[in-house]
Design a protein around this motif. Structure first.
Motif, mmCIF file in Angstrom:
data_model
loop_
_atom_site.group_PDB
_atom_site.id
_atom_site.type_symbol
_atom_site.label_atom_id
_atom_site.label_comp_id
_atom_site.label_asym_id
_atom_site.label_seq_id
_atom_site.Cartn_x
_atom_site.Cartn_y
_atom_site.Cartn_z
ATOM 1 N N VAL A 83 -8.049 -3.232 3.190
ATOM 2 C CA VAL A 83 -7.751 -2.317 2.084
ATOM 3 C C VAL A 83 -7.553 -3.539 0.918
ATOM 4 O O VAL A 83 -6.956 -4.504 0.889
ATOM 5 C CB VAL A 83 -6.651 -1.502 2.102
ATOM 6 N N TYR A 100 -11.943 0.279 0.772
ATOM 7 C CA TYR A 100 -11.211 0.167 2.268
ATOM 8 C C TYR A 100 -12.527 0.443 3.004
ATOM 9 O O TYR A 100 -13.696 0.783 2.816
ATOM 10 C CB TYR A 100 -10.399 1.230 2.462
ATOM 11 N N SER A 103 -0.101 -8.091 4.491
ATOM 12 C CA SER A 103 -0.472 -7.528 3.252
ATOM 13 C C SER A 103 0.062 -8.948 2.356
ATOM 14 O O SER A 103 0.900 -9.499 2.380
ATOM 15 C CB SER A 103 0.093 -6.413 2.843
ATOM 16 N N THR A 139 0.939 -1.263 -0.068
ATOM 17 C CA THR A 139 0.024 0.028 -0.114
ATOM 18 C C THR A 139 0.885 1.132 -0.033
ATOM 19 O O THR A 139 0.423 2.261 -0.115
ATOM 20 C CB THR A 139 -1.011 -0.012 1.234
ATOM 21 N N TYR A 172 -0.635 0.186 5.937
ATOM 22 C CA TYR A 172 0.794 0.043 5.958
ATOM 23 C C TYR A 172 1.542 -0.861 6.854
ATOM 24 O O TYR A 172 0.760 -1.413 7.898
ATOM 25 C CB TYR A 172 1.574 1.398 6.274
ATOM 26 N N GLU A 225 -8.640 1.472 -5.069
ATOM 27 C CA GLU A 225 -8.571 0.928 -3.651
ATOM 28 C C GLU A 225 -10.100 1.134 -3.011
ATOM 29 O O GLU A 225 -10.600 2.156 -2.862
ATOM 30 C CB GLU A 225 -7.538 1.592 -2.891
ATOM 31 N N SER A 278 1.565 6.049 2.214
ATOM 32 C CA SER A 278 0.437 5.042 2.314
ATOM 33 C C SER A 278 -0.714 5.525 3.087
ATOM 34 O O SER A 278 -0.614 6.122 4.269
ATOM 35 C CB SER A 278 0.881 3.672 2.967
#
Length: 804
Positions: free
Chosen positions: A586, A607, A529, A120, A211, A605, A207
């Protein structure tokens, strides 16, 4: 007839033979100057949409159709682009290509592909800052506000909101060290300069959520700045109606130094405000980065900053017309008194780096930040609030009746001293496909807070609030606090890359933990992630990130206000305060494509953030007032989209669009959070005159939803309304006076310069009256009227800049 049939059969046979020709396999390795493989380098066939990327070791493989001439383009961000021409390739062949890093001997770099983003954290090019029209004087934050998910409704401030979070929820690093901002800021005029000096910036990482664990405890975003290393001797100077700046750098094989000076004044901008008077803002700072290499393995560096911001204001009068055509009013004030504020800050950081080998490095960092903030004012005003008669010409409106007449007096003697000292040990090592990072940090905070402020209002001879048996001020606050606290934090994370037949996977997992002795709270933040680049469509990048993010309280968040036996408000520190929590989800994608033979990238994106243990707050201009207690919970959800590319050949531009909803539950009622901007559209566009490339044009435009506002002391749960949408267009036109291939660049004095630019900016091109905040007028019947505080109107700025 038979001859025609033979010709037809022969034609079909030739076509089938050509169709059956086998494609040529081209393979090899892309390496750098040290013979190390370059991962994720781009290989494409010119004139087609066919392309591929290298694996983790720099190997590649691509099939090309036979042709007389095939041009293969090898590129990677940060390296020179190489072109290889193959003449009549007929059989499989192997070709290794070496890419060299971009250096100062290159006159112009044309980006043919965009860097792949599997996390991200996005990378932003700082070169676009140089000619961007910006009322804050060319700050990094002004560029951020054109990114998807980032909002700001005040051109005088470098503060920004990310996906519904407030200004304090954004963490900022410079060279791996967290930096702090003033605590008692009341308005954009007093804010001064952003800590980040754009002349010194080398790389920018940003970001807006999800993150990794290496970044600290904030709920919204992270801005990671790395200052550049100078090459030989270089520098830049600039001057405009907003101030001046200068930077110089020098480097040898072992020693390098970088210095930057900035001076800023908002006098010309503030002259367009409704409140007329004598504005004397003065903002100055000096920054330096000094580094010395004892050996190839050891390096010592020092980052320092000294900032002195003063704000003097003597108001004279103000006339503000507001409302609608059917319900218009005019607020007129005559002032007496003045305001004098001072914000001084000092920052220093030492870093000792040890490079054990090419895969392992350690860093020992020690830093200290000290701020001294003084706010002093005594301002009284005689005001008239009149209803306007709109039946006649608009330019000849007259008062149809008086809604209120009164007097007010505002007084403050506030002082805050804060010091933050920290020491940290960090490490990074690479083991095969694993990048492992870890860190330990100890931080000590010492704060001294003294507040004495009050406001008296008198409406038609009645002191407000109008009580039967007592006389009270409409607001007053006192604070006398001395505190010292300690924090300990640690993190560890691993990034693992895996190449499979289906594509390239990037996994990042980590955990962060910290302890604060003020409330004896220990928080643990796991974060993870995954990124995926499919082999069948390497123009597409998919990513997903999740994690728990805590907002570890700093001084403002746990500063509660209570009433004493005389009904006076005093500050008390809430030792039961808990860290605010946000759980991020995300899901994003990037799609790179070429149109009209130029690179573009579309990013989206989606979220959702689940919010707990929230500390409700209200925003007045850029001042945030916290309730000091964990009283609510909420959420934030939205969609961010961005189209980035070369709309004009050789220049980067982008268009961002965001949709968002963020609410919180206070006393059992759902209300929008103070930073809820339901939509936002931002455009940054660059252009030049084709026949005259020395002329360049830059445009920065923002259109975003209005913010929810509630009456003071009642809160948004008692009712709210929205400000008008924030609409602003800034344009800049620049002309290269000397530079490039000009003959004058090789003569006399000008041979020392790389370029000299002159430019003209027009701020708020459409001359729109944007609302920043409201001043609340109360009559004797306790009716409240919201008088808008407008931001700056159309202004012109002339600037001159040079690089050497």
């Amino acid at each position: 007839m038979n001859s025609k049939l033979y010709i037809l059969i022969l034609f079909l046979l030739c076509g089938s033979v050509l169709h059956a020709q086998k494609k040529v396999k081209l393979s090899g390795r892309v390496i750098d100057a040290n013979n190390e493989g370059i991962e994720l380098a781009s290989i494409r066939i010119e004139g087609t949409t066919q392309g591929t990327m290298t694996d983790l070791k720099g190997n590649y493989e691509i099939y090309v159709a036979p042709a007389d001439t095939v041009v293969v383009i090898y590129s990677c961000l940060g390296y020179r682009t190489e072109r290889k021409t193959l003449l009549s390739p007929k059989q499989d062949m192997m070709m290794n290509v070496r890419l060299y890093t971009v250096d100062r001997t290159i006159k112009e770099v044309v980006v043919t592909e965009h860097r792949k983003q599997t996390s991200t954290l996005q990378r932003i090019d700082s070169k676009d800052l140089k000619l961007m029209p910006d009322a804050t004087g060319g700050s990094i934050e002004a560029m951020l506000t054109t990114m998807a998910g980032v909002n700001s409704s005040n051109e005088l401030s470098s503060q920004y909101s990310v996906r519904g979070g407030n200004f304090d929820e954004n963490i900022v690093y410079v060279n791996g060290i967290e930096v702090y901002r003033p605590l008692t800021v009341r308005s954009g005029q007093q804010e001064g300069l952003s800590f980040i000096n754009p002349d010194l910036v080398g790389s920018i990482g940003f970001s807006s959520g999800g993150y990794s664990a290496e970044y600290g405890d904030k709920m919204s975003s992270v801005l990671d700045i790395t200052y550049k290393q100078p090459e030989a001797f270089e520098g830049a100077v600039a001057a405009s109606f907003l101030g001046a700046s200068a930077s110089v750098g020098q480097s040898t094989s072992k020693f390098s130094q970088l210095h930057g000076f900035r001076f800023k004044t908002n006098s010309t901008l503030l002259s367009s405000l409704d409140t007329k008077g004598e504005y004397k803002p003065s903002f100055f700072d000096y920054q330096t980065l000094i580094a010395y290499k004892f050996s190839p393995q050891w390096k010592l560096s020092f980052l320092g900053n000294v900032s002195n911001n003063t704000y003097k204001f003597t108001p004279q009068e103000r006339t503000t017309k507001f409302g609608t055509s059917s319900n218009a009013a005019q607020f007129k004030v005559y002032f007496d008194g003045q305001e004098k504020d001072k914000f001084q800050s000092f920052f220093g950081a030492l870093s000792l780096d040890y490079f054990k080998n090419k895969n392992t490095a350690f860093s020992l960092l020690a830093s200290a930040f000290v701020t001294n903030e003084i706010v002093r004012y005594d301002i009284s005003g005689q005001y008239w609030l009149d209803e306007l008669d709109m039946s006649g010409e608009v330019t000849e409106t007259e008062a149809a009746g008086t809604l209120g007449v009164g007097t007010y007096h505002e007084h403050a003697r506030n002082r805050l001293n804060a010091g933050v000292m920290s020491i940290a040990l960090k490490g990074v090592t690479r083991i095969r496909q694993n990048d492992i990072k870890w860190g330990l940090n100890y931080q000590m905070e010492k704060i001294t807070d003294r507040v004495r402020e009050w406001e008296m209002r008198d409406s038609a001879g009645y002191s407000l609030p109008n009580l039967e048996h007592s006389l009270e001020l409409i607001s007053n606050l006192n604070s006398k606090q001395d505190m010292q606290t300690n924090r300990i934090s640690a993190y560890v994370q691993d990034t693992y890359r895996l190449r499979k037949d289906v594509g390239l996977f990037t996994f990042t997992g980590g955990i962060r933990a910290s302890f604060w002795d003020f409330n004896k709270e220990c928080i643990v933040s796991p974060r993870a992630s995954v990124g995926f680049i499919p082999a069948r469509e390497e123009r597409l990048t998919l990513r997903f990130a999740t994690g728990i993010y805590y907002q570890a309280p700093f001084y403002k968040e746990f500063r509660d206000t209570v009433r004493d036996e005389r009904n006076n408000l005093i500050v008390a520190l809430n030792r039961n305060i808990k860290s605010q929590r946000s759980i991020h989800f995300v899901l994003g994608q990037d799609f790179s494509f070429r149109a009209v033979d130029r690179p573009f990238k579309f990013t989206a994106e989606l979220y959702y953030k689940k919010l707990d243990n929230l500390i409700p707050y209200e925003v007045d201009n850029v001042k945030i007032w916290y309730s000091g207690r964990n009283e609510s919970k909420g959420y934030a959800a939205g969609l961010d989209m961005k189209l980035f590319g070369q709309f004009v050949p050789g220049t980067d531009s982008w268009l961002s669009f965001s949709l968002m909803k963020t609410q919180e539950k206070i006393n059992g009622k759902w209300v929008p959070r103070p930073t809820e901007q339901r939509y936002s559209i931002a455009l940054f566009f660059q252009d030049y005159v084709p026949r005259f490339p020395k002329y360049k044009f830059n445009l920065r435009a923002i259109w975003s939803d209005g913010l929810p506002i509630g009456a003071p002391k009642l809160g948004r749960q008692a009712g709210y309304f929205r400000t008008t949408p924030y609409r602003r267009v800034d344009i800049g036109a620049s002309r290269l006076l000397v530079g490039g291939e000009d003959r004058i660049m090789r003569r006399g004095f000008f041979r020392h310069f790389k370029s000299i630019w002159i430019g003209l900016d027009i701020f708020n091109l459409l001359n729109i009256s944007n609302v920043n905040s409201y001043y609340w007028v109360t009559d004797v019947y306790s009716n409240q009227y919201a008088v808008p505080n407008y931001l700056t109107m159309r202004q012109f700025n002339l600037r001159l800049s040079a690089e050497f």
